[in-house]
Enzyme design. Structure first.
Site, PDB file in Angstrom:
ATOM      1  N   SER A 187      73.482  79.039  52.687  1.00  0.00           N
ATOM      2  CA  SER A 187      74.018  78.234  53.783  1.00  0.00           C
ATOM      3  C   SER A 187      75.492  78.561  53.957  1.00  0.00           C
ATOM      4  O   SER A 187      76.192  78.854  52.990  1.00  0.00           O
ATOM      5  CB  SER A 187      73.849  76.752  53.447  1.00  0.00           C
ATOM      6  OG  SER A 187      74.837  75.975  54.100  1.00  0.00           O
TER       7      SER A 187
ATOM      8  N   LYS B  30      72.985  75.855  48.387  1.00  0.00           N
ATOM      9  CA  LYS B  30      71.698  76.106  49.049  1.00  0.00           C
ATOM     10  C   LYS B  30      71.102  77.478  48.771  1.00  0.00           C
ATOM     11  O   LYS B  30      71.792  78.488  48.741  1.00  0.00           O
ATOM     12  CB  LYS B  30      71.852  75.932  50.569  1.00  0.00           C
ATOM     13  CG  LYS B  30      72.021  74.515  51.044  1.00  0.00           C
ATOM     14  CD  LYS B  30      70.920  73.558  50.608  1.00  0.00           C
ATOM     15  CE  LYS B  30      69.657  73.747  51.391  1.00  0.00           C
ATOM     16  NZ  LYS B  30      69.801  73.313  52.776  1.00  0.00           N
TER      17      LYS B  30
ATOM     18  N   GLU C 203      59.781  80.300  56.155  1.00  0.00           N
ATOM     19  CA  GLU C 203      59.968  79.503  57.375  1.00  0.00           C
ATOM     20  C   GLU C 203      59.814  80.360  58.634  1.00  0.00           C
ATOM     21  O   GLU C 203      59.214  79.940  59.621  1.00  0.00           O
ATOM     22  CB  GLU C 203      61.349  78.853  57.363  1.00  0.00           C
ATOM     23  CG  GLU C 203      61.495  77.787  56.293  1.00  0.00           C
ATOM     24  CD  GLU C 203      62.937  77.338  56.153  1.00  0.00           C
ATOM     25  OE1 GLU C 203      63.252  76.253  56.642  1.00  0.00           O
ATOM     26  OE2 GLU C 203      63.747  78.076  55.579  1.00  0.00           O
TER      27      GLU C 203
END
Ligand code: ARG
Length: 462
Positions: free
Chosen positions: A279, A285, A292
């Site tokens: 991130s 992160k 995804e």
């Protein structure tokens, strides 16, 4: 001026620039060039063999086409929007290069059967490529199953803990799905593997063509048996997109699980750093972007399936220009499914399975409740009654904040006198898995047999 179009003879005025841009397909159908040229070479050879053109003319056409192929491969050819599509671009270049004889190539042929031929050849090759990628994924799934045939994991229904299984058993479920996908592709390939050429515009030709010769030259298993159908049929495209849509459904379901399993809440797996991303603001992160994106990409393929069906549904026989819309849908489907499979296999192969955490997490949630009910049922209590007894027992343990295995035998007896000391062994999570030694089940021997059957199947596909 209008004669610069291959079909310009009957036109008194040139095409409006807006129309030219609108109906041109060269920007996307140029990827068919190899197949277009292969088809033209086979067609020219057939025309020569049948005496429709001379042997020398056939040889010159073939030579010219081979040179164009080499030049396109080498990036030396610029296509023109004005020449509309890949078929007319190549014919135009051919005529510029070999002269008048180039104009004979289109004898006893139409772009309608030509385009149908090109897509079939393209799709045969791409179906093989997708199947090869599926085999790689199936190999990874089978290896994971073998490695984790005894790694206990919670099985879920409604995403609520249900009954214990193993990670290997879970991987084998996906093995079955992707195996069916492979077989589905093999099946629709049978219907793609037919030669439409010779249908010409719609009603074949007045020339004595030899369709079987062309089919043999191009390696087709047979010919389309009706000329109208030969140029109108796009079922094979719909079938492929449908097969691809199911591949994406399967990839997307596994993606969803990867996303869940890699979360802190589950912690079942850790994705390799090379297959995760970070991130820009949150330093901690590590996101499962690959899974995804695959999940997200599935929507494109479903859209192409519906788009293609809708495009076809109102078309009178035979060819209609609407059918040009089959291409971008098909090409994007091929790209999407290939790039998804390509990245998915190594992502799975490199992830770490956190075996002890997964085992630990399988313990909560009364996952052994069915086994406790089976314990009573195996000792003569009707199952429906056993179910009710264990239901009350679960409620009792839940209120107490403990698992079934933490209750004393006295407590068990408050609910049924049938319980004995051996109930503790019976509801141990490893034993719950081991007790399900049924073909297709999660116990070690059943999983080992499933792996063996998977290995045999894989070996037979080589
Ligand atoms: N570019 C066209 C397509 O993709 C080729 C066939 C055109 N045929 C025709 N009669 N306009 O469908």
């Amino acid at each position: 001026m209008t004669d610069s179009k291959l079909w310009g003879g009957r036109f008194a005025k040139s095409t409006d620039k807006l129309v030219e841009d609108f109906h041109s397909s060269i920007s996307f159908d140029q990827i068919l060039y190899k197949y277009d040229i292969a088809g033209s070479i086979a067609h020219a050879a057939m025309l020569g063999r049948q005496g429709i053109i001379s042997a020398d003319e056939a040889a010159r056409l073939t030579q010219g086409l081979k040179e164009i192929l080499a030049d396109i491969d080498a990036g030396k050819v610029a296509f023109e929007v004005g020449a509309e599509d890949i078929h007319m671009n190549i014919e135009k270049i051919l005529t510029e290069r070999v002269g008048e004889v180039g104009k004979k190539l289109h004898t006893a042929r139409s772009r309608n059967d030509q385009v149908a031929l090109d897509i079939r050849l393209y799709l045969m090759a791409e179906t093989d490529a997708v199947q090869q990628l599926l085999l790689k994924l199936l190999r990874v799934l089978l290896d994971l199953a073998a490695e984790h045939k005894a790694s206990v994991m919670a099985g879920y229904t409604h995403l609520q803990k249900a009954q214990p299984i193993t990670f290997g058993h879970h991987m084998l479920a996906y093995f079955q799905m992707f195996r069916r996908d492979y077989e589905r592709l093999a099946d629709c390939k049978k219907r793609t593997n037919l030669l439409p050429l010779g249908s010409c515009a719609l009603a074949t030709t007045t020339f004595p063509i030899d369709r079987q010769f062309v089919a043999d030259e191009l390696g087709f298993a047979g010919i389309c048996e009706n000329s109208l159908d030969g140029v109108s049929d796009r079922d094979f495209i719909v079938e492929f997109i449908n097969a691809a849509a199911l591949i994406m459904v399967h990839l997307s379901r596994l993606s969803e699980e990867i996303v869940l399993w890699s979360s802190n809440e589950f912690g079942y797996i850790t994705l390799d750093d090379g297959y995760s991303t970070g991130s820009s603001i949150m330093p901690q992160k590590k996101n499962p972007d690959v899974a995804e994106l695959v999940r997200g990409n599935s929507g494109r393929v479903f859209g192409h399936l519906l788009g293609t069906l809708t495009m076809l549904k109102g078309l009178p026989l035979a060819y209609n220009k609407d059918m040009q819309e089959d291409k971008e849908a098909l090409f994007d489907t091929v790209d999407t499914v290939k790039k998804s499979l390509l990245v998915f296999a190594p992502m799975l192969a490199t992830m770490r399975v956190n075996v002890s955490k997964m085992h630990e997490r399988a313990k909560g949630g009364f996952i052994n409740a069915t086994d406790a009910a089976d314990y009573l049922a195996a000792r003569g209590v009707p199952f429906r009654e056993a179910h009710a007894v264990i239901g009350r027992l679960v409620k009792y343990a839940e209120d107490k904040g403990v698992g079934l295995e933490d209750l004393s035998l006295d407590e068990f007896h408050r609910f049924s006198p049938v319980f004995g000391e051996d109930v503790y062994d019976y509801i141990k999570i490893e034993n719950c898995v081991a007790a399900r030694n049924i073909p297709g089940g999660p116990a070690l021997p059943a999983v080992a047999a499933a792996i063996k059957s998977g290995e045999n199947w894989l070996a037979a596909q080589k």
